[in-house]
Design an enzyme around this catalytic site. Structure first.
Site, PDB file in Angstrom:
ATOM      1  N   CYS A 113      13.527  -8.495 -10.608  1.00 50.68           N
ATOM      2  CA  CYS A 113      12.117  -9.048 -10.670  1.00 50.68           C
ATOM      3  C   CYS A 113      12.036  -9.256 -12.243  1.00 50.68           C
ATOM      4  O   CYS A 113      10.923  -9.863 -12.426  1.00 50.68           O
ATOM      5  CB  CYS A 113      11.249  -7.709 -10.408  1.00 50.68           C
ATOM      6  SG  CYS A 113      11.510  -7.339  -8.592  1.00 50.68           S
ATOM      7  N   HIS A 250       4.506  -8.658 -13.322  1.00 56.06           N
ATOM      8  CA  HIS A 250       5.211  -8.782 -12.162  1.00 56.06           C
ATOM      9  C   HIS A 250       4.367  -8.212 -11.197  1.00 56.06           C
ATOM     10  O   HIS A 250       3.596  -7.330 -11.346  1.00 56.06           O
ATOM     11  CB  HIS A 250       6.537  -8.241 -12.631  1.00 56.06           C
ATOM     12  CG  HIS A 250       7.092  -7.927 -11.133  1.00 56.06           C
ATOM     13  ND1 HIS A 250       7.369  -8.983 -10.393  1.00 56.06           N
ATOM     14  CD2 HIS A 250       7.757  -6.753 -10.610  1.00 56.06           C
ATOM     15  CE1 HIS A 250       7.765  -8.491  -9.409  1.00 56.06           C
ATOM     16  NE2 HIS A 250       8.164  -7.130  -9.398  1.00 56.06           N
ATOM     17  N   ASN A 280       5.520  -9.037  -3.326  1.00 53.05           N
ATOM     18  CA  ASN A 280       6.563  -8.939  -4.297  1.00 53.05           C
ATOM     19  C   ASN A 280       7.537 -10.214  -4.128  1.00 53.05           C
ATOM     20  O   ASN A 280       8.338 -10.006  -3.312  1.00 53.05           O
ATOM     21  CB  ASN A 280       6.919  -7.536  -4.563  1.00 53.05           C
ATOM     22  CG  ASN A 280       8.160  -7.420  -5.583  1.00 53.05           C
ATOM     23  OD1 ASN A 280       8.482  -8.423  -6.327  1.00 53.05           O
ATOM     24  ND2 ASN A 280       8.575  -6.211  -5.847  1.00 53.05           N
TER      25      ASN A 280
HETATM   26  N1  COA Z   1       3.234   2.325   6.376  1.00 52.62           N
HETATM   27  C1  COA Z   1       2.859   3.631   6.593  1.00 52.62           C
HETATM   28  N2  COA Z   1       3.406   4.870   5.958  1.00 52.62           N
HETATM   29  C2  COA Z   1       4.522   4.611   5.116  1.00 52.62           C
HETATM   30  C3  COA Z   1       4.824   3.283   4.838  1.00 52.62           C
HETATM   31  C4  COA Z   1       4.229   1.988   5.512  1.00 52.62           C
HETATM   32  N3  COA Z   1       4.889   0.859   5.137  1.00 52.62           N
HETATM   33  N4  COA Z   1       5.928   3.415   4.116  1.00 52.62           N
HETATM   34  C5  COA Z   1       6.149   4.719   3.626  1.00 52.62           C
HETATM   35  N5  COA Z   1       5.182   5.430   4.600  1.00 52.62           N
HETATM   36  C6  COA Z   1       5.155   6.920   4.459  1.00 52.62           C
HETATM   37  C7  COA Z   1       6.324   7.737   4.109  1.00 52.62           C
HETATM   38  O1  COA Z   1       7.218   7.520   4.991  1.00 52.62           O
HETATM   39  C8  COA Z   1       5.914   8.944   3.707  1.00 52.62           C
HETATM   40  O2  COA Z   1       5.684   9.689   4.827  1.00 52.62           O
HETATM   41  P1  COA Z   1       5.787  11.255   4.777  1.00 52.62           P
HETATM   42  O3  COA Z   1       4.781  11.952   3.949  1.00 52.62           O
HETATM   43  O4  COA Z   1       5.491  11.673   6.226  1.00 52.62           O
HETATM   44  O5  COA Z   1       7.314  11.463   4.561  1.00 52.62           O
HETATM   45  C9  COA Z   1       4.479   8.538   3.023  1.00 52.62           C
HETATM   46  O6  COA Z   1       4.161   7.155   3.473  1.00 52.62           O
HETATM   47  C10 COA Z   1       4.384   8.512   1.610  1.00 52.62           C
HETATM   48  O7  COA Z   1       5.379   7.903   1.076  1.00 52.62           O
HETATM   49  P2  COA Z   1       5.722   7.408  -0.480  1.00 52.62           P
HETATM   50  O8  COA Z   1       7.071   6.706  -0.545  1.00 52.62           O
HETATM   51  O9  COA Z   1       5.417   8.797  -1.121  1.00 52.62           O
HETATM   52  O10 COA Z   1       4.432   6.466  -0.801  1.00 52.62           O
HETATM   53  P3  COA Z   1       3.949   6.069  -2.026  1.00 52.62           P
HETATM   54  O11 COA Z   1       2.668   6.554  -2.121  1.00 52.62           O
HETATM   55  O12 COA Z   1       5.085   6.239  -3.286  1.00 52.62           O
HETATM   56  O13 COA Z   1       4.024   4.522  -1.948  1.00 52.62           O
HETATM   57  C11 COA Z   1       5.215   2.551  -2.451  1.00 52.62           C
HETATM   58  C12 COA Z   1       5.113   3.810  -1.595  1.00 52.62           C
HETATM   59  C13 COA Z   1       6.639   1.978  -1.978  1.00 52.62           C
HETATM   60  C14 COA Z   1       3.994   1.650  -2.245  1.00 52.62           C
HETATM   61  C15 COA Z   1       5.271   3.112  -3.719  1.00 52.62           C
HETATM   62  O14 COA Z   1       5.936   4.203  -4.305  1.00 52.62           O
HETATM   63  C16 COA Z   1       5.560   1.864  -4.851  1.00 52.62           C
HETATM   64  O15 COA Z   1       4.755   0.753  -4.853  1.00 52.62           O
HETATM   65  N6  COA Z   1       6.663   2.065  -5.673  1.00 52.62           N
HETATM   66  C17 COA Z   1       7.193   1.204  -6.480  1.00 52.62           C
HETATM   67  C18 COA Z   1       7.690   0.198  -5.852  1.00 52.62           C
HETATM   68  C19 COA Z   1       8.045  -1.040  -6.564  1.00 52.62           C
HETATM   69  O16 COA Z   1       7.481  -1.525  -7.177  1.00 52.62           O
HETATM   70  N7  COA Z   1       9.431  -1.783  -6.330  1.00 52.62           N
HETATM   71  C20 COA Z   1       9.626  -2.840  -6.836  1.00 52.62           C
HETATM   72  C21 COA Z   1       9.870  -2.693  -8.588  1.00 52.62           C
HETATM   73  S1  COA Z   1      10.149  -4.184  -8.961  1.00 52.62           S
END
Ligand code: COA
Length: 323
Positions: A113, A250, A280
């Site tokens: 990214c 980004h 993304n």
């Molecule tokens: N829909 C519904 N539920 C979802 C889901 C989806 N698409 N994806 C994950 N979940 C669930 C998980 O299974 C978890 O359930 P649980 O509590 O029963 O285990 C719950 O949602 C919380 O998951 P978590 O990963 O803690 O959520 P979060 O608040 O951290 O959000 C992201 C997840 C991926 C959106 C967030 O962590 C994020 O944006 N991270 C950075 C990612 C990024 O930018 N990557 C690229 C960098 S260049």
């Protein structure tokens, strides 16, 4: 003093729109969850016969037109991509051939990214040292080919697209500073593995396998790292927060973007946001967002703009420029 100045921008998105509602028909998710956690409402996905080079060509031709340049004027081609058409030749060579450019250096940069930030800062160095006069710099991705469409924690996040700039030698200020970083100690938090599992599975060499991400940890490191990066960029230029007119971040997650804007004391009106419509698009996201804001007239000549990125590696970096 010779500066590298952005002479023109271009962008291209595949035709097919995939909404959150459409994804919710195949994985256990909802529009509400995706929008509240990421800000993403829809993304574009390539057709089965469409490649990263196809997207790059459309964006590059648009950037050439905007810059009032001919392909024959280009003496350097750099493509940032994590999803090349082939292991080799590079997508930059494939693109060069499509555009009828023969002879000048052409190569790909792989910094996920942050790829476009790496690519444009390399091009700047070629221009500043007199090794090139007109560079074509492209970020192009078909991330949909690396996504496991059964994995709800990653498949909702990514999209496909390409953005491009023409960078030219100029006596007028253009790029003011570039700051590149990487730390491979984070290699397993965001990676491509054979089966998409976390950890150190056999990592594949080419664009196959699936994205595996420890989202929560990536999120936390991204916010603190970008915070420090913004401070570093301002300090290097002796600038205050209020000297920056636009932030072109980004586009991974609206919450990460908002945290950086807050760090800069910026209102969201000064931030170019496309993550809601593009998702993304990895190395394509920054040049795509830049192109959107140049074309709709928000970014004007003379404006001071900060671009920043963070991605797999981890890699991160910023480019401060006067448009
Ligand atoms: N829909 C519904 N539920 C979802 C889901 C989806 N698409 N994806 C994950 N979940 C669930 C998980 O299974 C978890 O359930 P649980 O509590 O029963 O285990 C719950 O949602 C919380 O998951 P978590 O990963 O803690 O959520 P979060 O608040 O951290 O959000 C992201 C997840 C991926 C959106 C967030 O962590 C994020 O944006 N991270 C950075 C990612 C990024 O930018 N990557 C690229 C960098 S260049």
């Amino acid at each position: 003093m010779t500066y590298a100045r952005i002479l023109g921008t271009g962008g291209f998105l595949p035709r097919r729109v995939v909404t959150n509602a459409e994804l919710a028909r195949t994985v256990d998710t909802s529009d509400e969850w995706i929008v509240s956690r990421t800000g993403i409402r829809e993304r574009r996905i390539v057709a089965s016969d469409e490649t990263s080079c196809d997207l790059a060509e459309r964006a590059a031709r648009q950037a050439l037109e905007a810059a009032g340049c001919l392909a024959a004027d280009i003496d350097l081609v750099i493509v940032a991509t994590t999803t090349p058409d082939r292991v080799f030749p590079s997508t930059a060579c494939l693109l060069q051939d499509r555009l009828g450019i023969h002879g000048p250096a052409a190569f790909d940069v792989q910094a996920v990214c942050t790829g476009f930030i790496y690519a444009i800062s390399i091009a700047e160095k070629f221009i500043k040292t007199g090794s090139a006069k007109r560079a074509l710099v492209v970020g192009t991705e078909t991330m949909s080919r690396l996504v496991n469409w059964q994995d709800r924690s990653t498949c909702v996040l990514f999209g496909d697209g390409a953005g491009a700039v023409i960078l030219g030698a100029s006596a007028e200020p253009g790029i003011l500073s570039a700051h590149l970083h990487a730390d491979g100690a984070y290699k397993d938090l965001l990676t491509v593995t054979e089966d998409g599992a976390d950890g150190t599975d056999r990592v594949l060499a080419a664009a196959s396998g699936h994205i595996a991400m420890r989202g929560n940890e990536v999120f936390r490191v991204a916010v603190t790292t970008l915070d420090a990066l913004v401070g570093e960029t301002l300090a290097a230029n002796g600038l205050n927060q209020s000297d920056i007119r636009w932030l072109v971040p980004h586009q991974a997650n609206i919450r990460i973007i908002s945290a950086t804007a807050k760090r800069l004391g910026m209102s969201m009106e000064q931030v170019i946001v496309t993550v809601d419509r593009h998702g993304n698009t990895s190395g394509a996201s920054i040049p795509l967002a830049l192109d959107v804001a140049v074309r709709d007239g928000r970014i004007q000549r003379g404006d001071v703009v900060l671009m920043e990125g963070f991605g797999g590696g981890f890699t991160w970096g910023s480019v401060l420029f006067t448009y």
